[in-house]
Design a protein around this motif. Structure first.
Motif, short mmCIF file in Angstrom:
data_model
loop_
_atom_site.label_atom_id
_atom_site.label_comp_id
_atom_site.label_asym_id
_atom_site.label_seq_id
_atom_site.Cartn_x
_atom_site.Cartn_y
_atom_site.Cartn_z
N ALA A 1 11.94 -1.62 -0.54
CA ALA A 1 13.11 -2.18 0.14
C ALA A 1 12.69 -2.93 1.41
N VAL A 2 11.75 -2.36 2.16
CA VAL A 2 11.25 -3.03 3.36
C VAL A 2 10.55 -4.32 2.95
N PHE A 3 9.74 -4.27 1.90
CA PHE A 3 9.03 -5.44 1.38
C PHE A 3 10.02 -6.57 1.11
N ALA A 4 11.08 -6.28 0.37
CA ALA A 4 12.07 -7.31 0.02
C ALA A 4 12.75 -7.86 1.27
N SER A 5 12.93 -7.02 2.29
CA SER A 5 13.61 -7.45 3.52
C SER A 5 12.78 -8.41 4.36
N LEU A 6 11.52 -8.58 4.02
CA LEU A 6 10.64 -9.49 4.76
C LEU A 6 10.88 -10.96 4.37
N PHE A 7 11.69 -11.18 3.33
CA PHE A 7 11.95 -12.52 2.80
C PHE A 7 13.38 -12.95 3.10
N GLY B 1 10.81 -5.02 -7.03
CA GLY B 1 10.06 -4.69 -8.25
C GLY B 1 8.61 -5.13 -8.18
N MET B 2 8.37 -6.29 -7.56
CA MET B 2 7.00 -6.77 -7.38
C MET B 2 6.21 -5.78 -6.53
N CYS B 3 6.82 -5.31 -5.43
CA CYS B 3 6.14 -4.35 -4.55
C CYS B 3 5.83 -3.06 -5.30
N GLU B 4 6.80 -2.56 -6.05
CA GLU B 4 6.58 -1.31 -6.81
C GLU B 4 5.46 -1.48 -7.82
N MET B 5 5.44 -2.62 -8.52
CA MET B 5 4.41 -2.88 -9.52
C MET B 5 3.03 -2.96 -8.87
N PHE C 1 -2.32 -1.03 -7.85
CA PHE C 1 -3.40 -0.87 -6.87
C PHE C 1 -3.27 0.43 -6.09
N SER C 2 -2.87 1.48 -6.79
CA SER C 2 -2.68 2.80 -6.16
C SER C 2 -3.95 3.22 -5.42
N GLY C 3 -3.79 3.57 -4.15
CA GLY C 3 -4.93 4.01 -3.34
C GLY C 3 -5.68 2.88 -2.66
N ALA C 4 -5.36 1.63 -2.99
CA ALA C 4 -6.06 0.48 -2.38
C ALA C 4 -5.51 0.21 -0.99
N LEU C 5 -6.34 -0.43 -0.18
CA LEU C 5 -5.95 -0.89 1.15
C LEU C 5 -6.07 -2.41 1.17
N HIS C 6 -5.02 -3.06 1.66
CA HIS C 6 -4.98 -4.51 1.73
C HIS C 6 -5.09 -4.96 3.18
N PHE C 7 -5.74 -6.10 3.40
CA PHE C 7 -5.98 -6.62 4.75
C PHE C 7 -5.68 -8.12 4.80
N GLU C 8 -5.19 -8.57 5.95
CA GLU C 8 -4.92 -9.98 6.22
C GLU C 8 -5.86 -10.42 7.34
N ALA C 9 -6.46 -11.59 7.21
CA ALA C 9 -7.42 -12.04 8.23
C ALA C 9 -7.37 -13.56 8.36
N ASP D 1 0.81 -1.22 0.00
CA ASP D 1 0.00 0.00 0.00
C ASP D 1 0.85 1.27 0.00
N SER D 2 1.99 1.25 0.69
CA SER D 2 2.83 2.44 0.81
C SER D 2 3.94 2.50 -0.24
#
Length: 161
Positions: A33-39, A62-66, A71-79, A28-29
């Protein structure tokens, strides 16, 4: 009583839940770099609907940027996070997750599905990271599948005790 074979301790559960939520906050943000560091190094992020298997920090960024642009402006949720201990990998504690995710734009559901994960706790930091993430879609912008396939029990085991 606590059963180490079927339960994840409270601290690990909290840390893993934070990891799962960070993944979506990064999309969403646009924090690639933070995204890639989660793996972990050598981790795989698999998107079943496209057949993509993304590995390596550069490709994960690159996946995160794409996704952030798409999904610009979208909010994602985990449940409905369901964690279960797995056998260790290279002497690293391991946990499996099956959970549901959804994405909303302007209050409208635009996509949803399931995550299936293998997570490892790295030594000496104790930090949890994705070793393998599978992203399944059940609905995306009006393209509904009749149902999701059952969880890939080969990744982490059944939901049973």
């Amino acid at each position: 009583p606590h059963n180490n074979k079927t339960m994840v301790d409270a601290q690990a559960h909290a840390d893993i839940t934070t990891l799962l939520h960070k993944f979506l906050h990064c999309i969403d943000s646009g924090e690639a770099a933070v995204f890639a560091s989660l793996f972990t190094e050598g981790a795989v992020c698999e998107v079943v609907s496209t057949g993509a298997k993304i590995t390596g920090a550069e490709k994960l960024s690159g996946m995160c940027e794409m996704l952030n642009k798409k999904f610009s402006g979208a909010l994602h949720f985990e449940a409905n996070i369901c964690l279960r201990p797995l056998p260790s990998i290279d002497d690293q504690p391991c946990v499996g997750n099956v959970s549901y995710w959804s994405a909303y734009l302007n209050g409208e559901l635009i996509s949803m599905g399931r995550h299936e994960d293998v997570l490892v706790r790295l030594a000496p930091s104790g930090e949890w990271k994705f070793k393998h993430r599978v992203i399944l879609h059940s609905f995306s912008r009006g393209n509904a599948s009749p149902s999701l396939p059952p969880p890939r029990t080969s990744l982490w085991g059944s939901l049973g005790p």
